[in-house]
Design a protein around this motif. Structure first.
Motif, PDB file in Angstrom:
ATOM      1  N   ASP A  15      -4.915  -6.229  -6.772  1.00 16.60           N
ATOM      2  CA  ASP A  15      -4.803  -7.681  -6.897  1.00 16.60           C
ATOM      3  C   ASP A  15      -5.170  -8.153  -8.304  1.00 16.60           C
ATOM      4  O   ASP A  15      -4.520  -9.023  -8.861  1.00 16.60           O
ATOM      5  CB  ASP A  15      -5.711  -8.390  -5.881  1.00 16.60           C
ATOM      6  N   TRP A  16      -6.218  -7.556  -8.863  1.00 18.43           N
ATOM      7  CA  TRP A  16      -6.609  -7.948 -10.219  1.00 18.43           C
ATOM      8  C   TRP A  16      -5.507  -7.627 -11.210  1.00 18.43           C
ATOM      9  O   TRP A  16      -5.181  -8.432 -12.081  1.00 18.43           O
ATOM     10  CB  TRP A  16      -7.905  -7.249 -10.644  1.00 18.43           C
ATOM     11  N   VAL A  17      -4.916  -6.449 -11.074  1.00 17.91           N
ATOM     12  CA  VAL A  17      -3.860  -6.062 -12.009  1.00 17.91           C
ATOM     13  C   VAL A  17      -2.665  -7.010 -11.887  1.00 17.91           C
ATOM     14  O   VAL A  17      -2.081  -7.433 -12.886  1.00 17.91           O
ATOM     15  CB  VAL A  17      -3.435  -4.586 -11.782  1.00 17.91           C
ATOM     16  N   ALA A  51      -4.593   1.536 -10.787  1.00 20.12           N
ATOM     17  CA  ALA A  51      -3.690   0.443 -10.430  1.00 20.12           C
ATOM     18  C   ALA A  51      -2.899  -0.014 -11.661  1.00 20.12           C
ATOM     19  O   ALA A  51      -1.692  -0.257 -11.589  1.00 20.12           O
ATOM     20  CB  ALA A  51      -4.483  -0.717  -9.833  1.00 20.12           C
ATOM     21  N   ALA A  52      -3.586  -0.097 -12.800  1.00 18.18           N
ATOM     22  CA  ALA A  52      -2.921  -0.539 -14.030  1.00 18.18           C
ATOM     23  C   ALA A  52      -1.852   0.480 -14.439  1.00 18.18           C
ATOM     24  O   ALA A  52      -0.798   0.120 -14.962  1.00 18.18           O
ATOM     25  CB  ALA A  52      -3.940  -0.712 -15.150  1.00 18.18           C
ATOM     26  N   ARG A  53      -2.135   1.735 -14.178  1.00 13.23           N
ATOM     27  CA  ARG A  53      -1.193   2.792 -14.523  1.00 13.23           C
ATOM     28  C   ARG A  53       0.051   2.729 -13.626  1.00 13.23           C
ATOM     29  O   ARG A  53       1.174   2.852 -14.093  1.00 13.23           O
ATOM     30  CB  ARG A  53      -1.914   4.122 -14.345  1.00 13.23           C
ATOM     31  N   LEU A  54      -0.205   2.516 -12.351  1.00 14.28           N
ATOM     32  CA  LEU A  54       0.920   2.386 -11.409  1.00 14.28           C
ATOM     33  C   LEU A  54       1.756   1.161 -11.774  1.00 14.28           C
ATOM     34  O   LEU A  54       2.985   1.193 -11.743  1.00 14.28           O
ATOM     35  CB  LEU A  54       0.374   2.260  -9.974  1.00 14.28           C
ATOM     36  N   TRP A  55       1.070   0.101 -12.147  1.00 17.80           N
ATOM     37  CA  TRP A  55       1.745  -1.141 -12.539  1.00 17.80           C
ATOM     38  C   TRP A  55       2.652  -0.888 -13.747  1.00 17.80           C
ATOM     39  O   TRP A  55       3.794  -1.306 -13.795  1.00 17.80           O
ATOM     40  CB  TRP A  55       0.679  -2.186 -12.878  1.00 17.80           C
TER      41      TRP A  55
ATOM     42  N   ILE B 164       5.234  -1.279  -4.223  1.00 17.29           N
ATOM     43  CA  ILE B 164       4.762  -0.448  -5.340  1.00 17.29           C
ATOM     44  C   ILE B 164       3.321  -0.006  -5.079  1.00 17.29           C
ATOM     45  O   ILE B 164       2.983   1.166  -5.256  1.00 17.29           O
ATOM     46  CB  ILE B 164       4.853  -1.227  -6.670  1.00 17.29           C
ATOM     47  N   GLY B 165       2.511  -0.933  -4.624  1.00 17.30           N
ATOM     48  CA  GLY B 165       1.107  -0.619  -4.342  1.00 17.30           C
ATOM     49  C   GLY B 165       0.973   0.508  -3.326  1.00 17.30           C
ATOM     50  O   GLY B 165       0.037   1.309  -3.381  1.00 17.30           O
ATOM     51  N   ALA B 166       1.935   0.573  -2.421  1.00 20.21           N
ATOM     52  CA  ALA B 166       1.905   1.622  -1.396  1.00 20.21           C
ATOM     53  C   ALA B 166       2.138   3.013  -1.997  1.00 20.21           C
ATOM     54  O   ALA B 166       1.956   4.021  -1.321  1.00 20.21           O
ATOM     55  CB  ALA B 166       2.953   1.321  -0.327  1.00 20.21           C
ATOM     56  N   MET B 167       2.545   3.044  -3.248  1.00 15.09           N
ATOM     57  CA  MET B 167       2.809   4.333  -3.914  1.00 15.09           C
ATOM     58  C   MET B 167       1.575   4.811  -4.691  1.00 15.09           C
ATOM     59  O   MET B 167       1.685   5.626  -5.599  1.00 15.09           O
ATOM     60  CB  MET B 167       3.982   4.191  -4.907  1.00 15.09           C
TER      61      MET B 167
END
Lengths: 89, 173
Positions: A15-17, A51-55, B164-167
């Motif tokens: 959520d923060w990202v 999370a930032a990396r996935l983003w 995306i978060g689910a990944m």
């Protein structure tokens, strides 16, 4: 229990990202609040970095749809309609 | 001058348009030095095959990669600056080292899998996601372009973010 805790931390980090990306609406107050959370527990920071990396990686995905073509078919179908029925085409 | 054809690789397109890509980066990171770094990083990713399928609009994709890397750069800088106001040693911050071949490969695989997850979403959701994340429009502009309410745009983007978060399992420590 550990898993639940882990999921909660991930969700908060994610959520923060997401919020941070909306730069116009993410002011100094939000940033301070976020960093307070990040510093509260090393696990928070770890989840945030992931999370930032996935983003970022999601931002490197090439377009999966031709927006211009979508607009055209949509305008032909019905200009006003934003109902889900045009999604199954 | 390179002449570009439909057979040109993404790397060729990138090199031929480097000046414009620098401009894209500079608008976000503000200084020429930082913009140089971002463009270099973007080039390495693209030359290494950030995505391994053919892209319809190569220059659009190059801009997208530059923009998202620049935004990530700014994010890290702002975070660092706030850490300093907390008197925290910024040395402890995560600074990604030079990308190892292994990491580049894992990133490429992850991008492919995220793409797959996004492809399963409705066209409308993908359009909203693309305009927001890949083209950098505001949600208000997207609502205008899609001809729908701002609240709906917000929900569509949340839906894509959820997928995306689910990944998250794709991101290893």
């Amino acid at each position: 229990m550990a898993q639940e805790q882990d999921d909660l931390i991930w969700r908060t980090a994610w959520d923060w990202v997401r919020r941070e990306h909306d730069r116009e609406n993410f002011g100094e107050g939000s940033r301070v609040e976020m960093v307070t959370w990040l510093l509260a527990d090393p696990a928070h920071r770890k989840a945030y970095d992931k999370a930032a990396r996935l983003w970022l990686l999601a931002g490197l995905v090439p377009p999966t749809i031709d927006v211009d073509a979508w607009k055209k078919t949509r305008n032909r179908a019905s200009p006003e309609d934003a109902a889900p029925s045009d999604d199954d085409a | 001058m390179l002449s570009l054809t439909s057979e040109s690789s993404l790397g060729d397109v990138f090199v031929a348009n480097r000046a414009q890509l620098l401009h894209v980066a500079r608008r976000i990171v503000r200084t020429t030095d930082l913009a140089d770094d971002v463009v270099q990083d973007a080039y390495l990713r693209i030359a290494d095959g950030a995505c391994d399928r053919k892209v319809d609009k190569p220059m659009g994709y190059c801009c997208q990669v530059v923009r998202n890397l620049a935004l990530d750069h700014c994010r890290r800088q702002s975070l660092e600056a706030t850490y300093r106001t907390f008197d925290v040693d910024v040395e402890t911050l995560d600074v990604p080292g030079p990308a190892s071949p292994d990491r580049v490969m894992r990133d490429r695989q992850a991008v492919g899998l995220i793409e797959k997850a996004l492809s399963a979403l409705s066209p409308r959701t993908r359009v909203a996601f693309q305009l927001y994340r890949l083209e950098g429009l505001t949600q208000r502009d997207i609502a205008a372009q899609m001809g729908c309410a701002l609240g709906l745009v917000n929900r569509l983007i949340a839906e894509a973010d959820e997928a995306i978060g689910a990944m998250r399992h794709l991101i290893k420590d």
